[in-house]
Design an enzyme around this catalytic site. Structure first.
Site, mmCIF file in Angstrom:
data_model
loop_
_atom_site.group_PDB
_atom_site.id
_atom_site.type_symbol
_atom_site.label_atom_id
_atom_site.label_comp_id
_atom_site.label_asym_id
_atom_site.label_seq_id
_atom_site.Cartn_x
_atom_site.Cartn_y
_atom_site.Cartn_z
ATOM 1 N N LYS A 107 108.824 16.770 66.338
ATOM 2 C CA LYS A 107 107.789 17.542 67.028
ATOM 3 C C LYS A 107 106.595 16.671 67.427
ATOM 4 C CE LYS A 107 109.048 22.129 65.464
ATOM 5 N NZ LYS A 107 110.105 21.922 64.454
HETATM 6 C C1 LIG Z 1 111.270 22.592 64.471
HETATM 7 C C2 LIG Z 1 112.374 21.906 63.817
HETATM 8 C C3 LIG Z 1 113.694 22.156 64.159
HETATM 9 C C4 LIG Z 1 114.067 23.217 65.162
HETATM 10 O O1 LIG Z 1 113.691 22.895 66.473
HETATM 11 P P1 LIG Z 1 113.592 24.049 67.573
HETATM 12 O O2 LIG Z 1 113.101 23.383 68.788
HETATM 13 O O3 LIG Z 1 112.644 25.072 67.041
HETATM 14 O O4 LIG Z 1 114.971 24.607 67.709
HETATM 15 C C5 LIG Z 1 114.681 21.403 63.556
HETATM 16 N N1 LIG Z 1 114.400 20.485 62.625
HETATM 17 C C6 LIG Z 1 113.139 20.227 62.241
HETATM 18 C C7 LIG Z 1 112.890 19.213 61.197
HETATM 19 C C8 LIG Z 1 112.095 20.913 62.827
HETATM 20 O O5 LIG Z 1 110.842 20.658 62.454
#
Ligand SMILES: *Cc1c(COP(=O)(O)O)cnc(C)c1O
Length: 428
Positions: A107
């Site tokens: 993210k």
């Molecule tokens: C947010 C997150 C996900 C999921 O991603 P999305 O875009 O919400 O599907 C998967 N793994 C981790 C570690 C995350 O922080």
């Protein structure tokens, strides 16, 4: 480039307005009116390009004239200024490590891009409040991305006791413009309170609210970058991507890149017990249930906010969707067994989210013996010490840039599941 609202009741807007609004006024999600097609020359020269060059070319058609090229190049360079290596695990399985950024999660890419775009747009407007619900990782990445950005206040709701220790440090040790609200409920409660704030016209006439969840185009679109970086590093073509999925922003970005001609053979949406989409793809209809707590807690989402974009990307054609995307449901026991097995066999430490994607990929490859697969390793294993240490039998060292956070004072405000209380805090 204009972005329309998936609810079709708000006007189309440019990148600047879509970023500032977050969600469209009709509560739809912004979606690009056309999907840029990358020219053949792009692919021919991709191996010689830098990450910055690839990212700039991918994002430029979406941003249009909303940000001058020189500024956009700077933003893109700051977005991808850490390693994103493709690591071979076994003969046909590769890990795209997305956890080398400041908060150790994929993210960071979206949050860094969005915070810099919003900072740029806020510089010529008034104060902006970014309101976000997090199941753990989003909030940390957003807090880090916006830390100290002038003109932007960040308010983060997180479920008390349901994020890891490291995640909590990242959420609660930011600067003065970062406010963490510790909600006595689960992630869906947080998400519901945030949605209510966004639909509260009276509140929105007093403060300028925008979201930093993956519904914001400035977070969603840059997630395409690393699908390109993966192919740039791969010695094979047309891989299968297995994506650990919660709100379906990450896999949606991969599908968007695919629509721009990224050569991919198949996508796997790897889910935990929150299996609304796997059930949908089996033909059982779209029926979210209450979210279930799992060890891959960043994916504990039963009603994925980006799913509407997936449908849009496939032109609402379920047959097309099912031929390109499959979905799998992996239990906590299977996740732990996978972490153990991959460590024993290959000496590779998976985090629980990566493990979900790994197992879904392995199952797929068993049925498709000539294909190569890449799973997205979305978080550093150290962020999930409980499950990782039980698998390894020892603690993992915490990278310095994270361990130094524990010495900082924790700032958070505990609140009940109450929209009225949230509103008070926002207006204070
Ligand atoms: C947010 C997150 C996900 C999921 O991603 P999305 O875009 O919400 O599907 C998967 N793994 C981790 C570690 C995350 O922080």
């Amino acid at each position: 480039m204009l972005f329309f609202s998936t609810n079709k009741k708000s006007p189309a807007v440019d990148f600047r307005q879509a970023t500032i609004n977050g969600q469209a006024p009709d509560r739809g999600l912004y979606f690009p009116e056309t999907i840029p097609q990358l020219p053949a020359a792009f692919w021919l020269t991709m191996k010689d390009k830098s990450k910055e060059e690839i990212a700039f070319e991918v994002i430029k058609p979406y941003v249009g004239n909303a940000i001058a090229d020189a500024e956009l190049k700077r933003i893109v360079a700051e977005t991808v200024n850490f390693e994103i290596p493709l690591v071979q695990i076994s003969e046909r399985i590769f890990s795209l490590e997305l956890f080398h950024g400041p908060t150790l999660a994929f993210k960071d890419v979206g949050a860094r891009f969005m915070s810099r775009c919003l900072g740029h747009f806020a510089a010529d407007g008034g104060a902006i409040t970014v309101l976000v619900a997090t199941s753990g990782d989003t909030g940390g990445a957003v807090a880090s991305g916006f830390d100290g950005v002038p003109g932007v206040r960040v308010v983060i709701l997180y479920p008390s006791g349901k994020v890891s220790r490291v995640q909590e440090w990242q959420l609660t040790t930011g600067g003065n413009n970062i406010l963490a609200l510790e909600v006595n409920g689960d992630f869906d409660d947080c998400q519901r309170m945030v949605k209510q704030a966004f639909s509260d016209e009276a509140l929105r006439s007093e403060i300028f609210l925008t979201s930093a969840n993956s519904i914001n185009v400035a977070r969603w679109l840059p997630q395409q970058f690393y699908y390109f970086f993966a192919l740039q590093q791969a010695a094979f073509t047309k891989p299968v991507f297995s994506v650990p999925s919660g709100n379906f922003g990450n896999i949606g970005a991969g599908l968007l890149a695919f629509r721009s001609c990224l050569p991919v053979s198949h996508f796997i949406a790897a889910c935990n017990a929150n299996d609304t989409v796997p059930r949908y793809l089996k033909g059982e209809g779209y029926h979210p249930h209450a979210s279930i707590a799992t060890i891959s807690n960043a994916m504990d989402v039963s009603d994925p906010s980006n799913f509407v974009r997936i449908l849009e990307l496939m032109n609402h054609d379920d047959e097309r969707l099912k031929s390109l995307v499959s979905a799998d449901r992996i239990s906590d026991d299977e996740t732990i067994a996978t972490m153990k097995e991959v460590y024993r066999q290959y000496g590779y430490v998976l985090d629980p989210h990566g493990a979900v994607a790994y197992l879904a990929l392995e199952r797929w490859l068993r049925e498709h013996p000539s294909e190569y697969g890449i799973f997205l390793e979305t978080a550093h294993p150290v962020k999930f010490p409980d499950s990782v240490e039980s698998v390894l039998g020892k603690p993992l060292p915490i990278p310095d840039r994270v361990s130094k956070l524990q010495d900082k004072p924790k700032h958070s405000i505990p609140i009940p599941v109450s929209y009225e209380r949230l509103k008070e805090v926002l207006l204070a």
